[in-house]
Enzyme design. Structure first.
Site, PDB file in Angstrom:
ATOM      1  N   CYS A   2      24.089  45.123  38.093  1.00  0.00           N
ATOM      2  CA  CYS A   2      23.688  46.525  38.125  1.00  0.00           C
ATOM      3  C   CYS A   2      24.878  47.293  38.685  1.00  0.00           C
ATOM      4  O   CYS A   2      25.571  46.806  39.565  1.00  0.00           O
ATOM      5  CB  CYS A   2      22.505  46.888  39.028  1.00  0.00           C
ATOM      6  SG  CYS A   2      20.951  46.140  38.579  1.00  0.00           S
ATOM      7  N   ARG A  27      28.482  45.248  34.371  1.00  0.00           N
ATOM      8  CA  ARG A  27      27.639  44.743  35.457  1.00  0.00           C
ATOM      9  C   ARG A  27      26.175  44.626  35.059  1.00  0.00           C
ATOM     10  O   ARG A  27      25.373  44.008  35.762  1.00  0.00           O
ATOM     11  CB  ARG A  27      27.742  45.668  36.668  1.00  0.00           C
ATOM     12  CG  ARG A  27      29.119  45.794  37.236  1.00  0.00           C
ATOM     13  CD  ARG A  27      29.108  46.737  38.404  1.00  0.00           C
ATOM     14  NE  ARG A  27      28.376  46.169  39.510  1.00  0.00           N
ATOM     15  CZ  ARG A  27      28.928  45.461  40.488  1.00  0.00           C
ATOM     16  NH1 ARG A  27      30.226  45.270  40.496  1.00  0.00           N
ATOM     17  NH2 ARG A  27      28.211  44.968  41.463  1.00  0.00           N
ATOM     18  N   TRP A  74      20.636  45.509  35.365  1.00  0.00           N
ATOM     19  CA  TRP A  74      20.445  44.126  34.952  1.00  0.00           C
ATOM     20  C   TRP A  74      19.138  43.711  35.605  1.00  0.00           C
ATOM     21  O   TRP A  74      19.048  43.563  36.826  1.00  0.00           O
ATOM     22  CB  TRP A  74      21.602  43.257  35.435  1.00  0.00           C
ATOM     23  CG  TRP A  74      21.514  41.847  34.963  1.00  0.00           C
ATOM     24  CD1 TRP A  74      21.917  41.356  33.756  1.00  0.00           C
ATOM     25  CD2 TRP A  74      20.988  40.736  35.692  1.00  0.00           C
ATOM     26  NE1 TRP A  74      21.669  40.014  33.682  1.00  0.00           N
ATOM     27  CE2 TRP A  74      21.104  39.598  34.862  1.00  0.00           C
ATOM     28  CE3 TRP A  74      20.430  40.567  36.953  1.00  0.00           C
ATOM     29  CZ2 TRP A  74      20.687  38.327  35.242  1.00  0.00           C
ATOM     30  CZ3 TRP A  74      20.012  39.301  37.339  1.00  0.00           C
ATOM     31  CH2 TRP A  74      20.150  38.203  36.495  1.00  0.00           C
ATOM     32  N   ASN A  98      21.180  48.215  43.594  1.00  0.00           N
ATOM     33  CA  ASN A  98      21.658  46.938  43.080  1.00  0.00           C
ATOM     34  C   ASN A  98      21.250  45.891  44.110  1.00  0.00           C
ATOM     35  O   ASN A  98      21.568  46.033  45.281  1.00  0.00           O
ATOM     36  CB  ASN A  98      23.188  46.994  42.937  1.00  0.00           C
ATOM     37  CG  ASN A  98      23.775  45.645  42.599  1.00  0.00           C
ATOM     38  OD1 ASN A  98      23.101  44.775  42.048  1.00  0.00           O
ATOM     39  ND2 ASN A  98      25.047  45.466  42.924  1.00  0.00           N
ATOM     40  N   GLY A  99      20.525  44.854  43.672  1.00  0.00           N
ATOM     41  CA  GLY A  99      20.097  43.809  44.601  1.00  0.00           C
ATOM     42  C   GLY A  99      18.629  43.501  44.430  1.00  0.00           C
ATOM     43  O   GLY A  99      18.023  43.866  43.410  1.00  0.00           O
ATOM     44  N   GLU A 478      33.192  23.716  30.243  1.00  0.00           N
ATOM     45  CA  GLU A 478      33.558  25.126  30.122  1.00  0.00           C
ATOM     46  C   GLU A 478      33.477  25.576  28.658  1.00  0.00           C
ATOM     47  O   GLU A 478      32.993  26.672  28.361  1.00  0.00           O
ATOM     48  CB  GLU A 478      34.968  25.347  30.702  1.00  0.00           C
ATOM     49  CG  GLU A 478      35.540  26.745  30.573  1.00  0.00           C
ATOM     50  CD  GLU A 478      34.706  27.846  31.232  1.00  0.00           C
ATOM     51  OE1 GLU A 478      33.744  27.557  31.944  1.00  0.00           O
ATOM     52  OE2 GLU A 478      35.035  29.031  30.991  1.00  0.00           O
ATOM     53  N   LYS A 482      31.083  28.584  27.283  1.00  0.00           N
ATOM     54  CA  LYS A 482      31.603  29.758  26.558  1.00  0.00           C
ATOM     55  C   LYS A 482      30.832  29.939  25.251  1.00  0.00           C
ATOM     56  O   LYS A 482      30.446  31.044  24.896  1.00  0.00           O
ATOM     57  CB  LYS A 482      33.095  29.613  26.212  1.00  0.00           C
ATOM     58  CG  LYS A 482      34.071  29.764  27.339  1.00  0.00           C
ATOM     59  CD  LYS A 482      34.234  31.176  27.842  1.00  0.00           C
ATOM     60  CE  LYS A 482      33.360  31.450  29.027  1.00  0.00           C
ATOM     61  NZ  LYS A 482      33.890  31.205  30.330  1.00  0.00           N
ATOM     62  N   GLU A 485      27.134  31.147  25.949  1.00  0.00           N
ATOM     63  CA  GLU A 485      26.943  32.509  26.466  1.00  0.00           C
ATOM     64  C   GLU A 485      27.345  33.584  25.462  1.00  0.00           C
ATOM     65  O   GLU A 485      26.793  34.670  25.458  1.00  0.00           O
ATOM     66  CB  GLU A 485      27.626  32.717  27.816  1.00  0.00           C
ATOM     67  CG  GLU A 485      29.116  32.762  27.798  1.00  0.00           C
ATOM     68  CD  GLU A 485      29.724  32.904  29.195  1.00  0.00           C
ATOM     69  OE1 GLU A 485      29.240  33.722  29.972  1.00  0.00           O
ATOM     70  OE2 GLU A 485      30.706  32.198  29.486  1.00  0.00           O
ATOM     71  N   HIS A 501      24.135   6.715  27.259  1.00  0.00           N
ATOM     72  CA  HIS A 501      23.057   6.589  28.240  1.00  0.00           C
ATOM     73  C   HIS A 501      21.930   7.594  27.985  1.00  0.00           C
ATOM     74  O   HIS A 501      21.120   7.847  28.875  1.00  0.00           O
ATOM     75  CB  HIS A 501      23.623   6.741  29.653  1.00  0.00           C
ATOM     76  CG  HIS A 501      24.653   5.706  29.974  1.00  0.00           C
ATOM     77  ND1 HIS A 501      24.338   4.377  30.115  1.00  0.00           N
ATOM     78  CD2 HIS A 501      25.998   5.792  30.100  1.00  0.00           C
ATOM     79  CE1 HIS A 501      25.443   3.691  30.354  1.00  0.00           C
ATOM     80  NE2 HIS A 501      26.472   4.523  30.341  1.00  0.00           N
ATOM     81  N   LYS A 601      28.650  40.738  34.544  1.00  0.00           N
ATOM     82  CA  LYS A 601      29.925  40.202  35.017  1.00  0.00           C
ATOM     83  C   LYS A 601      29.875  39.754  36.472  1.00  0.00           C
ATOM     84  O   LYS A 601      30.407  38.721  36.828  1.00  0.00           O
ATOM     85  CB  LYS A 601      30.997  41.286  34.830  1.00  0.00           C
ATOM     86  CG  LYS A 601      32.403  40.845  35.200  1.00  0.00           C
ATOM     87  CD  LYS A 601      32.949  39.867  34.195  1.00  0.00           C
ATOM     88  CE  LYS A 601      34.330  39.390  34.530  1.00  0.00           C
ATOM     89  NZ  LYS A 601      34.617  38.125  33.813  1.00  0.00           N
TER      90      LYS A 601
END
Ligand code: F6R
Length: 606
Positions: A2, A27, A74, A98-99, A478, A482, A485, A501, A601
């Site tokens: 946010c 954000r 967000w 924000n929070g 990684e 990528k 997302e 396994h 982000k």
């Protein structure tokens, strides 16, 4: 997560707030809103979706007022719709947040009992009503102090008041917040990036502080309401401006910037005249450290995992890694001879910050590897190793990942030398190789066309796998992160040796599988694992490094060869085609590359 903006000016503010919100969209971008004060009342406009939607709203276009707040959201509490979008307002007060307010249910019950009516499903709305309630008996500073004391959880807040049309209040606990200073106007922002286009003079609020922003001056208070003096920091002019240039997306630009990221990092840390690594003012003696614990989230955690391999190779330290959200709640055995390293691009990730805070409270040796040097994590760790990769806007981290790996590799090399775990000649050899890395990454970036074509197969598949062993395993994780997302394709990273396994059961005819098999110590073993998946019908994309030796395997679907480097440095080169695979796959699907769905982000909530 946010974004918050506030402007107190003598000019109309709605246009500037909208422009700043566009900058803050990284954000959070599921809804946006703005509130200004004009004609003695609070006017609020909110829209679902992007800031563009808000901007097109005719009510915004006709909005007056020289003082206002704006927000990009967000979602945490309540659906991402226009009702739950911020600001939330009563007749007297309007708030952006924000929070997360953890005791919102309890507070809401209390406020409903006092006759307050709630419109949204958010936790934020309790703040509006609590301030409104407290203003009945207290002056503005005391009502804020009392409200903040009643809130449990984390917040950065921007608040305007119908009856105090000359001020904005900002408050911070857990989530970052900055104040900016301009000519006859002052600003509030959830980070300096949003404020950079307006000013290079910034003050960061510390945890627990709040501020009163007037047009011509700003006052800061601690949580007891006692005035505090704060420093004004000047941002460098390079930090002031960062745009996409001729690139379609920030991510594309940030991928291409990686040779420069590496060059800058190498320039900062390598002492060419003495053939050494400069870790200025490292505050501990090497014999005070016998183990290292590396902590991060997401991509930053992958760079910690990568570093584990390097630290084990180059030092005799015991090496542990941890995911911050797990570390912070476990019964940790803190050891005074452990160096705790916190890795974060933003330096504001709530879980990583909480893990750092926990270590600080236990008097541990804390060090951070961060990109944003004014961030909370950088400020509160005892030693900081900046990444120096410049602003990263694409939500999916690319150049910061490469930057984090570089710094961690440099630290491993230096500690290895200082502890006499590696010989000076080996150290010098590795430094020499490291200097060539930016050029090798630049060359590897040229493998473009093939990846564009390959990405279509990934887009058509139900899911995919990324396999690697040893140094290539963190890069496989990684690569999978990528792809998922950005393209919303199910992708899993595995150590190649683990397939038999269990995960091998997932392989079916035509499933795309990326196998990272550079010609290192693990090469032969990985090739055997690759044959096991090919035998079960997988379409294997082999990523290896250039070599005169032929690849002895049949039925490989596609091969990409990156440049050749010493084994330690191959992970940097293997990363490049995986970033591009994710980029092109999302590009072909027409997805929003810089702002993937459901993400943001800077993750400043738990
Ligand atoms: C993925 C990504 C995230 C971040 C994570 C930690 O591409 O960017 O997984 O790595 O949210 O963020 P920082 O590094 O800011 O602590």
């Amino acid at each position: 997560m946010c974004g918050i903006i506030g402007i107190n000016s003598n000019k109309p503010v709605s246009g500037t707030i909208i422009n700043s919100l566009k900058k803050l969209e990284y954000r959070g971008y599921d809804s946006a809103g703005i509130a200004t004060l004009s004609s003695g009342q609070i006017n609020e406009v909110k829209s679902e979706g992007r800031v563009d939607n808000l901007e097109k709203n005719s009510l915004v276009q006709n909005m007056n007022g020289t003082i206002g707040i704006g927000h990009v959201r967000w979602a945490t509490h309540g659906l991402p719709n226009s009702i739950n979008a911020h600001p939330h307002s009563s007749q007297n007060v309007s708030v952006v947040h924000n929070g997360i307010i953890e005791n919102s249910t309890l507070l809401k019950k209390f406020l409903v009992g006092k006759g307050h009516k709630f419109k949204s499903q958010t936790d934020t709305e309790v703040i509006v009503h609590l301030i409104t309630e407290n203003l009945k008996t207290e002056d503005i500073v005391n009502s804020i102090k009392k409200t903040l004391k009643a809130l449990h959880g984390s917040f950065a807040l921007g608040i305007i008041f119908k009856d105090h049309p000359d001020l904005i209040i900002g408050a911070r606990r857990g989530s970052p917040l900055a104040v900016g200073y301009g000519p006859n106007e002052n600003y509030l922002g959830s980070d300096s990036y949003a404020l950079k286009s307006m000013t290079n003079k910034i003050t960061y609020l510390n945890d627990g502080e709040f501020c009163v922003i007037k047009k011509d001056h700003v006052e800061f208070f601690d949580e007891e309401g006692v005035k505090v003096n704060k420093k004004v920091l000047e941002l460098s002019s390079e930090e002031k401006k960062y745009d996409k240039g001729d690139y379609k997306h920030f991510m594309a630009k940030e991928i291409e910037e990686q040779p420069t990221t590496l060059k800058n990092g190498i320039k900062e840390y390598l002492d060419n005249s003495n053939n050494d690594i400069n870790i200025y003012n490292f505050p501990w003696k090497v014999n005070e450290i016998s183990s290292i614990t590396l902590i991060g989230c997401g991509t930053a955690y992958h760079s910690c995992l990568m570093a584990k391999y390097w630290f084990e190779e180059l030092t005799s330290l015991d090496v542990n890694i941890d995911i911050a959200s797990e570390f912070r709640y476990r019964k940790n055995r803190f050891k005074s001879d452990t160096l705790y390293v916190f890795v974060s691009q933003s330096g504001e990730t709530a879980d990583t910050y909480a893990a750092l805070d926990l270590c600080n409270r236990n008097n541990m040796k804390t060090c951070s590897v961060v990109n944003v040097i004014e961030s909370s994590i950088a400020r509160d760790s005892k030693f900081v190793l900046p990444i120096h990769c410049g602003t990263e806007i694409g939500v999916a981290s690319t150049k910061a990942f490469v930057g984090q790996m570089l710094i961690l590799y440099i630290l491993a090399l230096k500690l290895g030398l200082m502890r006499k775990d590696i010989e000076k000649e080996i150290f010098l050899e590795k430094l020499k190789d490291l200097k060539k890395l930016p050029e090798l990454v630049k060359e590897t970036l040229l493998t473009d066309n093939k990846i564009q074509t390959i990405s279509s197969t990934f887009n058509e598949a139900k899911g995919s796998m990324f396999l690697g062993r040893g140094f290539s395993y963190p890069i496989a994780l990684e690569g999978a992160l990528k792809l998922k997302e950005l393209s919303y394709i199910h992708a899993e990273g595995y150590p190649a040796g683990e397939m038999k396994h269990g995960p091998l059961a997932l392989i079916e005819e035509g499933m795309p599988v990326v196998v990272l098999a550079p010609r290192d110590n693990y090469y032969k073993k990985t090739i055997s694992n690759m044959q096991e998946v090919i035998a079960r019908g997988a379409k294997v994309l082999l990523i290896t490094n250039k070599s005169k030796d032929e690849i002895v395997s049949e039925n490989i679907w596609e091969t990409i060869e990156v440049e050749t480097a010493n084994d330690d440095l191959l992970p940097f080169l293997l990363t490049i085609p995986l970033q591009k695979l994710a980029y092109y796959s999302a590009l072909k699907k027409g997805y929003d590359i810089d702002k993937p769905r459901n993400l943001a982000k800077s993750v400043t909530v738990e």
